[in-house]
Scaffold this motif. Structure first.
Motif: not given
Length: 141
Positions: A15, A19, A74-75, A77, A85-86
């Protein structure tokens, strides 16, 4: 460390790498943006039918983009080797909604498929059924 803790630590590292990838994309740091990819990674764009082989080719096709680009995540997961990734990627102020599916092997992206879609207005017939997404207004057709 038990197996569950090891998986959690692995997922936390993955994650953080994702990021970092999106943050580098926003900064325009091409080198940092592409460290997440394996040397022989594949990137697919289904809408255009394009496939790019190798980290250097992926970086080259993104480098020198003429538009002013911005990335809003946005997100994120996922778990283990599959992550989604959204994002909203704006090109010269025009938003494009994107879903990035990253498949990892040995801690790096081996295969990414990235889908893009333009925004659209909601038809009148659905407005009574819908509520706005958090932080958004419903766009009308």
């Amino acid at each position: 460390m038990d197996t569950h803790e090891a998986h959690d630590a692995h997922d936390a590292r993955t994650r953080a790498a994702i990021e970092g990838h999106w943050q580098a994309s926003e900064r325009g740091d091409v080198e940092a943006e592409h460290t997440i990819y394996a040397e022989d990674a594949i990137l697919d764009y289904p809408q255009s039918g394009e496939r790019f082989h190798g980290r250097s080719t992926i970086a080259a096709q993104r480098g020198g983009h003429p538009a002013d680009r911005h990335f809003a995540v946005l997100r994120i997961s996922g778990r283990a080797e599959l992550w989604v990734s959204e994002c909203v990627i704006s090109y010269d102020g025009v938003p494009s909604y994107s879903v990035s599916i990253m498949e990892f092997a040995d801690g790096q992206v081996a295969h990414e498929t990235q889908y893009f879609g333009e925004g659209f207005g909601a038809p009148q017939r659905r407005l009574a059924l819908a509520e706005p997404m958090p932080g958004r207004e419903i766009t009308r057709a």
